[in-house]
Design a protein around this motif. Structure first.
Motif, PDB file in Angstrom:
ATOM      1  N   ASN A   1       0.887  -1.042  -0.096  1.00 21.65           N
ATOM      2  CA  ASN A   1       0.114  -0.101   0.086  1.00 21.65           C
ATOM      3  C   ASN A   1       0.929   1.252  -0.051  1.00 21.65           C
ATOM      4  O   ASN A   1       0.329   2.360   0.118  1.00 21.65           O
ATOM      5  CB  ASN A   1      -0.768  -0.052   1.242  1.00 21.65           C
ATOM      6  N   TYR A   2       2.210   1.096  -0.117  1.00 20.72           N
ATOM      7  CA  TYR A   2       2.927   2.385  -0.446  1.00 20.72           C
ATOM      8  C   TYR A   2       3.823   2.107  -1.540  1.00 20.72           C
ATOM      9  O   TYR A   2       4.216   1.085  -1.776  1.00 20.72           O
ATOM     10  CB  TYR A   2       4.119   2.331   0.943  1.00 20.72           C
ATOM     11  N   VAL A   3       3.903   3.212  -2.370  1.00 21.14           N
ATOM     12  CA  VAL A   3       4.433   2.990  -3.858  1.00 21.14           C
ATOM     13  C   VAL A   3       6.099   2.227  -3.801  1.00 21.14           C
ATOM     14  O   VAL A   3       6.175   1.421  -4.435  1.00 21.14           O
ATOM     15  CB  VAL A   3       4.311   4.240  -4.671  1.00 21.14           C
ATOM     16  N   GLU A   4       6.750   2.691  -2.982  1.00 22.27           N
ATOM     17  CA  GLU A   4       7.997   2.391  -2.812  1.00 22.27           C
ATOM     18  C   GLU A   4       8.408   0.937  -2.348  1.00 22.27           C
ATOM     19  O   GLU A   4       8.970   0.169  -2.542  1.00 22.27           O
ATOM     20  CB  GLU A   4       8.860   3.529  -2.105  1.00 22.27           C
ATOM     21  N   HIS A   5       7.304   0.653  -1.659  1.00 23.44           N
ATOM     22  CA  HIS A   5       7.361  -0.856  -0.767  1.00 23.44           C
ATOM     23  C   HIS A   5       6.716  -1.780  -2.145  1.00 23.44           C
ATOM     24  O   HIS A   5       7.135  -3.029  -2.068  1.00 23.44           O
ATOM     25  CB  HIS A   5       6.365  -1.046   0.385  1.00 23.44           C
TER      26      HIS A   5
ATOM     27  N   SER B   1       8.622  -6.039  -5.229  1.00 28.43           N
ATOM     28  CA  SER B   1       8.599  -6.783  -6.659  1.00 28.43           C
ATOM     29  C   SER B   1      10.230  -7.281  -6.883  1.00 28.43           C
ATOM     30  O   SER B   1      10.210  -8.212  -7.509  1.00 28.43           O
ATOM     31  CB  SER B   1       8.309  -6.085  -7.821  1.00 28.43           C
ATOM     32  N   LEU B   2      10.935  -6.750  -6.311  1.00 25.72           N
ATOM     33  CA  LEU B   2      12.461  -7.186  -6.721  1.00 25.72           C
ATOM     34  C   LEU B   2      12.883  -8.215  -5.668  1.00 25.72           C
ATOM     35  O   LEU B   2      13.604  -9.069  -5.973  1.00 25.72           O
ATOM     36  CB  LEU B   2      13.350  -5.934  -6.375  1.00 25.72           C
ATOM     37  N   SER B   3      12.203  -8.365  -4.604  1.00 25.16           N
ATOM     38  CA  SER B   3      12.863  -9.368  -3.377  1.00 25.16           C
ATOM     39  C   SER B   3      11.851 -10.332  -3.165  1.00 25.16           C
ATOM     40  O   SER B   3      12.471 -11.330  -2.674  1.00 25.16           O
ATOM     41  CB  SER B   3      13.218  -8.704  -2.251  1.00 25.16           C
ATOM     42  N   LEU B   4      10.568 -10.255  -3.158  1.00 33.32           N
ATOM     43  CA  LEU B   4       9.666 -11.120  -3.062  1.00 33.32           C
ATOM     44  C   LEU B   4       8.684 -11.612  -4.198  1.00 33.32           C
ATOM     45  O   LEU B   4       7.603 -12.144  -3.823  1.00 33.32           O
ATOM     46  CB  LEU B   4       8.552 -10.310  -1.897  1.00 33.32           C
ATOM     47  N   ASP B   5       9.149 -11.530  -5.212  1.00 33.00           N
ATOM     48  CA  ASP B   5       8.380 -11.937  -6.500  1.00 33.00           C
ATOM     49  C   ASP B   5       7.141 -11.528  -6.516  1.00 33.00           C
ATOM     50  O   ASP B   5       6.146 -12.322  -6.862  1.00 33.00           O
ATOM     51  CB  ASP B   5       8.563 -13.521  -6.461  1.00 33.00           C
ATOM     52  N   THR B   6       6.381 -10.421  -6.060  1.00 31.52           N
ATOM     53  CA  THR B   6       5.309  -9.790  -6.119  1.00 31.52           C
ATOM     54  C   THR B   6       5.423  -8.967  -7.536  1.00 31.52           C
ATOM     55  O   THR B   6       6.383  -8.541  -8.170  1.00 31.52           O
ATOM     56  CB  THR B   6       4.862  -8.762  -5.113  1.00 31.52           C
ATOM     57  N   ALA B   7       4.077  -8.577  -7.809  1.00 34.96           N
ATOM     58  CA  ALA B   7       4.033  -7.880  -9.042  1.00 34.96           C
ATOM     59  C   ALA B   7       4.338  -6.372  -8.908  1.00 34.96           C
ATOM     60  O   ALA B   7       4.471  -5.841  -7.882  1.00 34.96           O
ATOM     61  CB  ALA B   7       2.449  -7.568  -9.512  1.00 34.96           C
ATOM     62  N   LYS B   8       5.331  -5.962  -9.878  1.00 36.78           N
ATOM     63  CA  LYS B   8       6.122  -4.663 -10.214  1.00 36.78           C
ATOM     64  C   LYS B   8       4.809  -3.646 -10.332  1.00 36.78           C
ATOM     65  O   LYS B   8       5.082  -2.583 -10.104  1.00 36.78           O
ATOM     66  CB  LYS B   8       7.121  -4.672 -11.258  1.00 36.78           C
ATOM     67  N   ASP B   9       3.773  -3.893 -10.948  1.00 40.04           N
ATOM     68  CA  ASP B   9       2.821  -2.775 -11.202  1.00 40.04           C
ATOM     69  C   ASP B   9       1.980  -2.457  -9.924  1.00 40.04           C
ATOM     70  O   ASP B   9       1.900  -3.144  -9.236  1.00 40.04           O
ATOM     71  CB  ASP B   9       1.779  -3.172 -12.205  1.00 40.04           C
ATOM     72  N   LEU B  10       1.607  -1.136  -9.818  1.00 41.04           N
ATOM     73  CA  LEU B  10       0.963  -0.771  -8.711  1.00 41.04           C
ATOM     74  C   LEU B  10      -0.617  -1.540  -8.793  1.00 41.04           C
ATOM     75  O   LEU B  10      -1.066  -1.638  -9.459  1.00 41.04           O
ATOM     76  CB  LEU B  10       0.503   0.853  -8.617  1.00 41.04           C
ATOM     77  N   PRO B  11      -0.847  -1.935  -7.652  1.00 40.38           N
ATOM     78  CA  PRO B  11      -2.340  -2.896  -7.522  1.00 40.38           C
ATOM     79  C   PRO B  11      -3.137  -1.729  -7.699  1.00 40.38           C
ATOM     80  O   PRO B  11      -3.386  -0.449  -7.537  1.00 40.38           O
ATOM     81  CB  PRO B  11      -2.161  -3.080  -5.955  1.00 40.38           C
TER      82      PRO B  11
ATOM     83  N   PRO C   1       5.652   1.279   4.633  1.00 43.28           N
ATOM     84  CA  PRO C   1       6.371   1.730   3.631  1.00 43.28           C
ATOM     85  C   PRO C   1       7.613   0.991   3.209  1.00 43.28           C
ATOM     86  O   PRO C   1       7.754  -0.183   4.011  1.00 43.28           O
ATOM     87  CB  PRO C   1       6.718   3.002   4.277  1.00 43.28           C
ATOM     88  N   SER C   2       8.654   1.450   2.464  1.00 40.97           N
ATOM     89  CA  SER C   2       9.657   0.886   2.177  1.00 40.97           C
ATOM     90  C   SER C   2      10.554   0.819   3.500  1.00 40.97           C
ATOM     91  O   SER C   2      10.313   1.398   4.225  1.00 40.97           O
ATOM     92  CB  SER C   2      10.468   1.726   1.071  1.00 40.97           C
TER      93      SER C   2
END
Length: 303
Positions: free
Chosen positions: A97-101, A106-116, A267-268
């Motif tokens: 829910n925070y853009v930088e997070h 997406s780089l470390s946890l294989d989640t989507a790189k696009d904003l939800p 946040p990040s």
């Protein structure tokens, strides 16, 4: 108004209090002296609705610090517990829910790189809740990747079903601080509840500040330290989905009830997003801060 759940000694029952000038005022006892009635616990007080906050504020002001005998005691002489030690339902957690997070995940946890495009919702059982100073459990047989996430917690004050965004903040009782602990290596087929729902994985408190004292929840500094080193430092202004949007979204399909808790995302700066990655281990201490709410400090212990 700053509300806490406290006890005077280890064997005493938990009670509801208000923090006034570094003293804890027992609201049920104060009401009794004034010839009225107030609950002695947080959930029952929340269920009274918005008028209870106004009437209790008037009651507190009427004594102007001249507390009857047995009603108030110094804050340092009580043990502060989680504001709601045992929620009636699972905590609603909000992921990414925070853009930088979103980017670091997406780089470390294989989640989507696009904003939800809509809030990502998970849950944490009531047994995750611990109060200020309580230990966070580290079970090395389950996880080697225990991580931290500092978050604003929203406490619902009225039954909410199908609430529009424009009215959603009216359903908030107050705000608190929560740490969404996460065992990153315990995600299962994309499901998060075992990763985030283990015992002690929701440090919560130290108080609930009623919504009338925080008219804008979207401009609060929040931060977290590990062993005295700052890891997260941001502001709720950077939420992707604001508090009113979260309430509106959840209440479309799930009825929110008084005392329900929404953890609004982090946040990040989490351990998984660092290079190299960092994890919590027994002996570590985490400290979280949320502007206008207060601080939490918790040791990590082996179990």
């Amino acid at each position: 108004m700053r509300l806490i759940t406290y006890r005077t000694e280890i064997t005493a029952a938990a009670r509801l209090g208000a923090i006034i000038n570094n003293h804890v005022v027992d609201l049920a006892k104060l009401a009794a002296h004034a010839g009225s009635v107030l609950p002695d616990n947080m959930l029952d007080f929340i269920e009274l609705g918005p008028l209870a906050v106004n009437s209790t504020t008037i009651l507190l002001n009427s004594f102007e610090g001249l507390w009857p005998i047995g009603v108030a005691r110094p804050l340092e002489n009580v043990e502060i517990l989680a504001p709601i030690p045992r929620p009636r339902k699972n905590i609603f957690g909000i992921g990414l829910n925070y853009v930088e997070h979103v980017e670091e995940s997406s780089l470390s946890l294989d989640t989507a790189k696009d904003l939800p495009k809509e809030p990502i919702i998970f849950s944490k059982p009531p047994t995750t809740i611990i109060g200020p100073g309580d230990a966070i459990e580290h079970n090395h047989e389950i996880t080697r990747q225990l991580d931290w996430e500092v978050e604003l917690a929203v406490i619902i004050g009225q039954r909410a079903k199908g609430v529009p965004e424009s009215d959603a903040l009216k359903y908030v009782f107050g705000y608190s601080l929560i740490i969404d602990m996460s065992a990153r290596d315990c995600r299962r087929a994309g499901q998060w509840i075992y990763s985030k729902g283990q015992d002690t994985y929701a440090p919560f408190g130290p108080c609930i500040v009623t919504a009338d004292d925080i008219p804008d929840p979207h401009n609060l500094a929040l931060s977290l330290k590990v062993n005295g080193v700052t890891k997260q430092d941001s502001n709720t202004h950077h939420m992707l989905f604001k508090v009113n949007a979260l309430i509106a979204d959840i209440s479309k399909g799930i009825t929110l009830e008084p005392g329900d808790i929404i953890a609004t995302g982090t946040p990040s700066g989490v351990g998984a997003g660092r290079d190299p990655q960092e994890w919590l281990w027994p002996g570590d201490v985490i400290e979280a801060h949320l502007e206008k709410i207060g601080d939490l400090r918790h040791p990590v212990i082996a179990v």
